[in-house]
Design a protein around this motif. Structure first.
Motif, PDB file in Angstrom:
ATOM      1  N   ILE A   1      36.256 -77.612 -38.752  1.00  0.00           N
ATOM      2  CA  ILE A   1      36.461 -77.960 -37.287  1.00  0.00           C
ATOM      3  C   ILE A   1      36.951 -79.642 -37.418  1.00  0.00           C
ATOM      4  CG2 ILE A   1      35.168 -76.093 -36.188  1.00  0.00           C
ATOM      5  CD1 ILE A   1      32.817 -78.175 -35.819  1.00  0.00           C
ATOM      6  N   ASP A   2      37.784 -79.863 -36.223  1.00  0.00           N
ATOM      7  CA  ASP A   2      38.092 -81.353 -36.296  1.00  0.00           C
ATOM      8  C   ASP A   2      37.239 -82.029 -35.159  1.00  0.00           C
ATOM      9  OD1 ASP A   2      40.042 -81.134 -38.499  1.00  0.00           O
ATOM     10  OD2 ASP A   2      41.607 -80.435 -37.135  1.00  0.00           O
ATOM     11  N   VAL A   3      37.372 -83.542 -35.575  1.00  0.00           N
ATOM     12  CA  VAL A   3      36.657 -84.129 -34.522  1.00  0.00           C
ATOM     13  C   VAL A   3      37.689 -84.397 -33.480  1.00  0.00           C
ATOM     14  CG1 VAL A   3      36.162 -86.973 -34.195  1.00  0.00           C
ATOM     15  CG2 VAL A   3      35.399 -85.473 -36.443  1.00  0.00           C
ATOM     16  N   GLY A   4      37.040 -84.491 -32.099  1.00  0.00           N
ATOM     17  CA  GLY A   4      37.670 -84.505 -31.022  1.00  0.00           C
ATOM     18  C   GLY A   4      38.013 -83.162 -30.485  1.00  0.00           C
ATOM     19  N   TRP A   5      38.026 -82.107 -30.920  1.00  0.00           N
ATOM     20  CA  TRP A   5      38.098 -80.890 -30.253  1.00  0.00           C
ATOM     21  C   TRP A   5      37.020 -80.590 -29.210  1.00  0.00           C
ATOM     22  CZ3 TRP A   5      38.670 -76.704 -34.744  1.00  0.00           C
ATOM     23  CH2 TRP A   5      40.069 -76.849 -35.428  1.00  0.00           C
ATOM     24  N   THR A   6      37.447 -79.972 -27.942  1.00  0.00           N
ATOM     25  CA  THR A   6      36.705 -79.605 -27.301  1.00  0.00           C
ATOM     26  C   THR A   6      36.358 -78.338 -27.334  1.00  0.00           C
ATOM     27  OG1 THR A   6      37.449 -81.664 -25.926  1.00  0.00           O
ATOM     28  CG2 THR A   6      36.103 -79.892 -24.545  1.00  0.00           C
ATOM     29  N   LEU A   7      35.147 -77.746 -27.451  1.00  0.00           N
ATOM     30  CA  LEU A   7      34.908 -76.342 -27.636  1.00  0.00           C
ATOM     31  C   LEU A   7      34.141 -76.072 -26.537  1.00  0.00           C
ATOM     32  CD1 LEU A   7      33.424 -76.652 -31.386  1.00  0.00           C
ATOM     33  CD2 LEU A   7      35.846 -76.174 -30.621  1.00  0.00           C
ATOM     34  N   LYS A   8      34.405 -74.868 -26.118  1.00  0.00           N
ATOM     35  CA  LYS A   8      33.421 -74.063 -25.367  1.00  0.00           C
ATOM     36  C   LYS A   8      32.383 -73.349 -25.680  1.00  0.00           C
ATOM     37  CE  LYS A   8      37.202 -71.328 -24.520  1.00  0.00           C
ATOM     38  NZ  LYS A   8      38.216 -70.272 -23.926  1.00  0.00           N
ATOM     39  N   ILE A   9      31.184 -73.591 -25.160  1.00  0.00           N
ATOM     40  CA  ILE A   9      29.977 -73.281 -25.602  1.00  0.00           C
ATOM     41  C   ILE A   9      29.556 -72.374 -24.489  1.00  0.00           C
ATOM     42  CG2 ILE A   9      27.646 -73.886 -26.310  1.00  0.00           C
ATOM     43  CD1 ILE A   9      29.979 -75.282 -28.014  1.00  0.00           C
ATOM     44  N   PRO A  10      29.478 -70.876 -24.885  1.00  0.00           N
ATOM     45  CA  PRO A  10      29.001 -69.998 -24.152  1.00  0.00           C
ATOM     46  C   PRO A  10      27.644 -70.024 -23.620  1.00  0.00           C
ATOM     47  CG  PRO A  10      30.214 -68.915 -25.958  1.00  0.00           C
ATOM     48  CD  PRO A  10      29.953 -70.385 -26.366  1.00  0.00           C
ATOM     49  N   LYS A  11      27.056 -69.898 -22.583  1.00  0.00           N
ATOM     50  CA  LYS A  11      25.835 -70.016 -22.122  1.00  0.00           C
ATOM     51  C   LYS A  11      25.166 -68.748 -22.568  1.00  0.00           C
ATOM     52  CE  LYS A  11      26.716 -73.043 -18.174  1.00  0.00           C
ATOM     53  NZ  LYS A  11      26.543 -73.144 -16.875  1.00  0.00           N
ATOM     54  N   SER A  12      23.886 -68.912 -22.914  1.00  0.00           N
ATOM     55  CA  SER A  12      23.052 -67.969 -23.410  1.00  0.00           C
ATOM     56  C   SER A  12      22.520 -66.949 -22.544  1.00  0.00           C
ATOM     57  CB  SER A  12      22.062 -68.339 -24.381  1.00  0.00           C
ATOM     58  OG  SER A  12      21.225 -69.207 -23.942  1.00  0.00           O
TER      59      SER A  12
END
Length: 98
Positions: A87-98
């Motif tokens: 994974i690259d620095v600066g990527w904006t990832l979606k984090i699913p809510k648990s």
């Protein structure tokens, strides 16, 4: 009435039938509710910007308290993450809510 009263034959009591209740008045249906805009509902995802030294398991540990939940983040970001080990620095990832 004791615990073994059901064993006594011949002393069966007739079952009482329930009293009929008067019919309830019909309620008028409510007016249809207009669809709420998507902005009014809470998003199913948080976002996280990847920093130096991050991994999917570190991010999962921060959000879920369990590093083995990294696959949830990977599945939500298949458009960006081709290899979960890279994974690259600066990527904006979606984090699913648990």
């Amino acid at each position: 009435m004791g615990l073994f009263d059901f064993l006594k034959k011949g002393e069966e009591k007739p079952v009482q039938k329930p009293v009929a209740q008067p019919a309830a008045k019909p309620v008028a249906p409510a007016a249809p509710v207009a669809a709420q805009p998507a902005a009014a509902t809470q998003p199913a995802f948080d976002t996280y910007t990847v920093k130096s030294g991050d991994s999917l398991s570190k991010i999962a540990k921060n959000f879920y308290g369990d590093a083995s939940q990294w696959h949830k983040i990977h599945q939500a970001n298949l458009d960006k993450i081709k290899d979960p080990n890279l994974i690259d620095v600066g990527w904006t990832l979606k984090i699913p809510k648990s």
